[in-house]
Each structure stands twice: as C-alpha cells, then as structure tokens.
Design a protein around this motif. Structure first.
Motif, PDB file in Angstrom:
ATOM      1  N   SER A 278      43.751  39.513  44.322  1.00  0.00           N
ATOM      2  CA  SER A 278      44.071  39.419  42.905  1.00  0.00           C
ATOM      3  C   SER A 278      42.797  39.618  42.088  1.00  0.00           C
ATOM      4  CB  SER A 278      44.702  38.077  42.599  1.00  0.00           C
ATOM      5  OG  SER A 278      43.980  37.048  43.227  1.00  0.00           O
ATOM      6  N   LYS A 279      41.663  39.182  42.625  1.00  0.00           N
ATOM      7  CA  LYS A 279      40.395  39.331  41.901  1.00  0.00           C
ATOM      8  C   LYS A 279      40.089  40.810  41.653  1.00  0.00           C
ATOM      9  CE  LYS A 279      35.432  38.299  42.213  1.00  0.00           C
ATOM     10  NZ  LYS A 279      35.077  37.392  41.121  1.00  0.00           N
ATOM     11  N   PHE A 280      40.398  41.646  42.638  1.00  0.00           N
ATOM     12  CA  PHE A 280      40.166  43.080  42.470  1.00  0.00           C
ATOM     13  C   PHE A 280      40.936  43.588  41.247  1.00  0.00           C
ATOM     14  CE2 PHE A 280      41.416  47.478  43.043  1.00  0.00           C
ATOM     15  CZ  PHE A 280      40.211  48.084  43.374  1.00  0.00           C
ATOM     16  N   MET A 281      42.189  43.206  41.164  1.00  0.00           N
ATOM     17  CA  MET A 281      43.038  43.690  40.072  1.00  0.00           C
ATOM     18  C   MET A 281      42.567  43.173  38.711  1.00  0.00           C
ATOM     19  SD  MET A 281      45.140  45.622  41.591  1.00  0.00           S
ATOM     20  CE  MET A 281      45.591  45.941  43.296  1.00  0.00           C
ATOM     21  N   THR A 282      42.234  41.882  38.656  1.00  0.00           N
ATOM     22  CA  THR A 282      41.868  41.315  37.360  1.00  0.00           C
ATOM     23  C   THR A 282      40.475  41.772  36.932  1.00  0.00           C
ATOM     24  OG1 THR A 282      41.196  39.296  38.495  1.00  0.00           O
ATOM     25  CG2 THR A 282      43.389  39.307  37.514  1.00  0.00           C
ATOM     26  N   THR A 283      39.611  42.092  37.909  1.00  0.00           N
ATOM     27  CA  THR A 283      38.258  42.556  37.573  1.00  0.00           C
ATOM     28  C   THR A 283      38.296  43.970  37.001  1.00  0.00           C
ATOM     29  OG1 THR A 283      37.312  41.227  39.353  1.00  0.00           O
ATOM     30  CG2 THR A 283      35.937  42.996  38.483  1.00  0.00           C
ATOM     31  N   PHE A 284      39.103  44.816  37.619  1.00  0.00           N
ATOM     32  CA  PHE A 284      39.127  46.230  37.212  1.00  0.00           C
ATOM     33  C   PHE A 284      40.366  46.530  36.373  1.00  0.00           C
ATOM     34  CE2 PHE A 284      36.605  46.130  41.159  1.00  0.00           C
ATOM     35  CZ  PHE A 284      35.407  46.596  40.641  1.00  0.00           C
ATOM     36  N   CYS A 285      40.618  45.670  35.390  1.00  0.00           N
ATOM     37  CA  CYS A 285      41.874  45.796  34.644  1.00  0.00           C
ATOM     38  C   CYS A 285      41.873  47.008  33.708  1.00  0.00           C
ATOM     39  CB  CYS A 285      42.185  44.512  33.897  1.00  0.00           C
ATOM     40  SG  CYS A 285      40.875  44.044  32.781  1.00  0.00           S
ATOM     41  N   GLN A 286      40.740  47.707  33.588  1.00  0.00           N
ATOM     42  CA  GLN A 286      40.689  48.914  32.750  1.00  0.00           C
ATOM     43  C   GLN A 286      41.064  50.186  33.523  1.00  0.00           C
ATOM     44  OE1 GLN A 286      40.211  48.966  29.474  1.00  0.00           O
ATOM     45  NE2 GLN A 286      40.148  46.744  29.644  1.00  0.00           N
TER      46      GLN A 286
ATOM     47  N   ILE B 204      34.919  51.427  34.255  1.00  0.00           N
ATOM     48  CA  ILE B 204      35.396  52.089  35.475  1.00  0.00           C
ATOM     49  C   ILE B 204      36.888  52.380  35.344  1.00  0.00           C
ATOM     50  CG2 ILE B 204      35.750  51.818  37.952  1.00  0.00           C
ATOM     51  CD1 ILE B 204      33.071  50.394  38.034  1.00  0.00           C
ATOM     52  N   HIS B 205      37.198  53.665  35.353  1.00  0.00           N
ATOM     53  CA  HIS B 205      38.584  54.089  35.133  1.00  0.00           C
ATOM     54  C   HIS B 205      39.247  54.631  36.389  1.00  0.00           C
ATOM     55  CE1 HIS B 205      37.668  54.556  30.569  1.00  0.00           C
ATOM     56  NE2 HIS B 205      37.917  53.311  30.927  1.00  0.00           N
ATOM     57  N   LEU B 206      38.436  54.934  37.401  1.00  0.00           N
ATOM     58  CA  LEU B 206      39.009  55.455  38.644  1.00  0.00           C
ATOM     59  C   LEU B 206      38.308  54.791  39.808  1.00  0.00           C
ATOM     60  CD1 LEU B 206      40.391  57.433  40.664  1.00  0.00           C
ATOM     61  CD2 LEU B 206      38.657  59.096  40.076  1.00  0.00           C
ATOM     62  N   ILE B 207      39.076  54.211  40.699  1.00  0.00           N
ATOM     63  CA  ILE B 207      38.516  53.702  41.951  1.00  0.00           C
ATOM     64  C   ILE B 207      39.245  54.377  43.102  1.00  0.00           C
ATOM     65  CG2 ILE B 207      38.241  51.691  43.467  1.00  0.00           C
ATOM     66  CD1 ILE B 207      37.750  49.969  41.088  1.00  0.00           C
ATOM     67  N   THR B 208      38.457  54.926  44.014  1.00  0.00           N
ATOM     68  CA  THR B 208      38.996  55.545  45.221  1.00  0.00           C
ATOM     69  C   THR B 208      38.598  54.701  46.420  1.00  0.00           C
ATOM     70  OG1 THR B 208      38.759  57.735  44.275  1.00  0.00           O
ATOM     71  CG2 THR B 208      38.996  57.629  46.628  1.00  0.00           C
ATOM     72  N   LEU B 209      39.592  54.213  47.105  1.00  0.00           N
ATOM     73  CA  LEU B 209      39.366  53.471  48.352  1.00  0.00           C
ATOM     74  C   LEU B 209      40.163  54.145  49.467  1.00  0.00           C
ATOM     75  CD1 LEU B 209      39.626  49.892  46.834  1.00  0.00           C
ATOM     76  CD2 LEU B 209      37.616  50.778  48.008  1.00  0.00           C
ATOM     77  N   ALA B 210      40.313  55.447  49.341  1.00  0.00           N
ATOM     78  CA  ALA B 210      41.149  56.198  50.278  1.00  0.00           C
ATOM     79  C   ALA B 210      40.540  56.197  51.680  1.00  0.00           C
ATOM     80  CB  ALA B 210      41.304  57.636  49.788  1.00  0.00           C
ATOM     81  N   ASN B 211      41.432  56.241  52.668  1.00  0.00           N
ATOM     82  CA  ASN B 211      41.025  56.420  54.063  1.00  0.00           C
ATOM     83  C   ASN B 211      40.010  55.382  54.516  1.00  0.00           C
ATOM     84  OD1 ASN B 211      42.706  58.725  54.141  1.00  0.00           O
ATOM     85  ND2 ASN B 211      41.091  59.882  53.145  1.00  0.00           N
ATOM     86  N   ASN B 212      40.329  54.131  54.224  1.00  0.00           N
ATOM     87  CA  ASN B 212      39.582  53.019  54.772  1.00  0.00           C
ATOM     88  C   ASN B 212      40.503  52.275  55.736  1.00  0.00           C
ATOM     89  OD1 ASN B 212      36.773  52.722  53.590  1.00  0.00           O
ATOM     90  ND2 ASN B 212      37.945  53.078  51.724  1.00  0.00           N
ATOM     91  N   GLU B 213      40.221  51.002  55.950  1.00  0.00           N
ATOM     92  CA  GLU B 213      41.058  50.215  56.856  1.00  0.00           C
ATOM     93  C   GLU B 213      41.545  48.957  56.149  1.00  0.00           C
ATOM     94  OE1 GLU B 213      38.587  49.860  60.403  1.00  0.00           O
ATOM     95  OE2 GLU B 213      38.092  51.976  60.148  1.00  0.00           O
ATOM     96  N   LEU B 214      41.803  49.100  54.852  1.00  0.00           N
ATOM     97  CA  LEU B 214      42.197  47.945  54.047  1.00  0.00           C
ATOM     98  C   LEU B 214      43.594  47.465  54.424  1.00  0.00           C
ATOM     99  CD1 LEU B 214      41.116  49.306  50.557  1.00  0.00           C
ATOM    100  CD2 LEU B 214      39.891  47.618  51.924  1.00  0.00           C
ATOM    101  N   LYS B 215      43.708  46.156  54.638  1.00  0.00           N
ATOM    102  CA  LYS B 215      45.021  45.570  54.900  1.00  0.00           C
ATOM    103  C   LYS B 215      45.580  44.938  53.639  1.00  0.00           C
ATOM    104  CE  LYS B 215      44.730  44.853  59.866  1.00  0.00           C
ATOM    105  NZ  LYS B 215      43.410  45.456  60.120  1.00  0.00           N
ATOM    106  N   SER B 216      44.676  44.570  52.719  1.00  0.00           N
ATOM    107  CA  SER B 216      45.150  43.992  51.464  1.00  0.00           C
ATOM    108  C   SER B 216      44.073  44.110  50.399  1.00  0.00           C
ATOM    109  CB  SER B 216      45.522  42.519  51.659  1.00  0.00           C
ATOM    110  OG  SER B 216      44.368  41.796  52.029  1.00  0.00           O
ATOM    111  N   LEU B 217      44.496  43.963  49.164  1.00  0.00           N
ATOM    112  CA  LEU B 217      43.570  43.870  48.043  1.00  0.00           C
ATOM    113  C   LEU B 217      43.807  42.522  47.387  1.00  0.00           C
ATOM    114  CD1 LEU B 217      43.725  47.370  46.366  1.00  0.00           C
ATOM    115  CD2 LEU B 217      41.734  46.332  47.437  1.00  0.00           C
TER     116      LEU B 217
END
Length: 184
Positions: A67-75, A52-65
C-alpha cells in the motif's frame, strides 16, 4: 548468489539516482530481478515522488506491491507491471487518481483487480495472459475514461463474452475461446 544480488541492488540504485538527478518523470526498474519494491527507494525519492509519472517494474519477480508504494506514487499516470508474479493489487491502488494506463499482462491474476474500476482517469488496462475467469462488466461500463481493456489469453467465462459487448463503449480485446498464449 550474493554477488548477483549486489549487482542488482547497484543497478537499482543507479537507475533511481538517474531519475533524481535528471529530474525525470520516469522510474525504470524493469528486469532488475526485484522480488519486492526496495524500501530504501522511498527515502531517496522522497523529494521527487510527485514528479514521477511512469514507473516500470516489468519483468521482475514481484509477488506483491505494498500500500505504501501506491500512496507514495499517487501522481502516477502509467504503471507497467507486466511479467511478474502478481495476483492482486493493494486496495490503496485507489489512490492513483491520475493513472491513465496500467499493464498487468503476464502475471498471475485469477480475479479481476476490481479496485481499478474506481480510478477516474484510467483509459487503458492490460491484463493479457492471466488466469481471469470473471470480469466486473457493469463496473467497467461505468468507468468514465476507459478506452481499452486487453483480456486476451485469459480463461474468460462464456457469460463475460456474451454480456460485455452490448454493455460497453470501449474496446475489449478477447481471444477466441480456448486460445492459448504463444510461448514466450
């Protein structure tokens, strides 16, 4: 309310499955009313996270991401987070060694996310329409790949406006002082 939530969850599940089944390098979860990144997705994607090289989470209601998100999708090569309520990034964003572009426009950053300055491949940072006053110009100037940073519609201090131009070799987009973003 619950039905709406159920629909959102189903939509997310469908999009995640599409990514897995098609072997796509993109996970598109834009406009899914997400308040956080659904933890169940990690399991579903565990065999394909590397592709997975592109993740789009645009226009949601995220307040934070997390560390697991970052380390999981490190590519990741590109991360699109525009139109959320983010005000900081986890330190683990520094694991995104391949990231070329990040879109954090229309969020709630008051401080420049300095972890981005450690990313060797980063070419494009979009922070348009945040609340950023101060920018680590020297650190940005030292970034090897940076080509463009968009800081339009941020209340940048005068110092940044004066210091930055002679120090940098990349495009730094700034609004005229006091300019207000057009209403959405």
């Amino acid at each position: 309310m619950l039905r709406k939530m159920g629909e959102a969850v189903a939509r997310v599940a469908r999009k995640v499955n599409e990514t897995v089944e098609s072997g796509s390098d993109t996970l598109d979860l834009a406009e899914c009313k997400l308040v956080s990144f659904p933890i169940g997705i990690y399991k579903v994607l565990r065999n394909v996270t590397d592709q997975i090289h592109l993740i789009t989470l645009a226009n949601n209601e995220l307040k934070s991401l997390t560390s697991k998100f970052m380390t999981t999708f490190c590519q990741l090569r590109e991360l699109r987070l525009e139109g959320n309520f983010l005000h900081r990034l986890p330190n683990e964003v520094s694991t995104l060694q391949h990231l070329k572009a990040i879109d954090l426009s229309r969020n709630q950053f008051h401080d420049f996310p300095e972890q981005l300055t450690t990313l060797p491949a980063l070419e494009n940072i979009n922070l348009e329409e945040n609340e950023i006053v101060d920018v680590p110009v020297e650190k940005l100037a030292a970034m090897p790949a940076l080509r463009r940073i968009n800081l339009r519609f941020n209340p940048l201090n005068a110092e940044v406006r004066v210091i930055a131009p002679p120090l940098i070799k990349f495009d730094m987009l700034m609004s005229p002082e006091g300019a207000r973003a057009p209403p959405p």
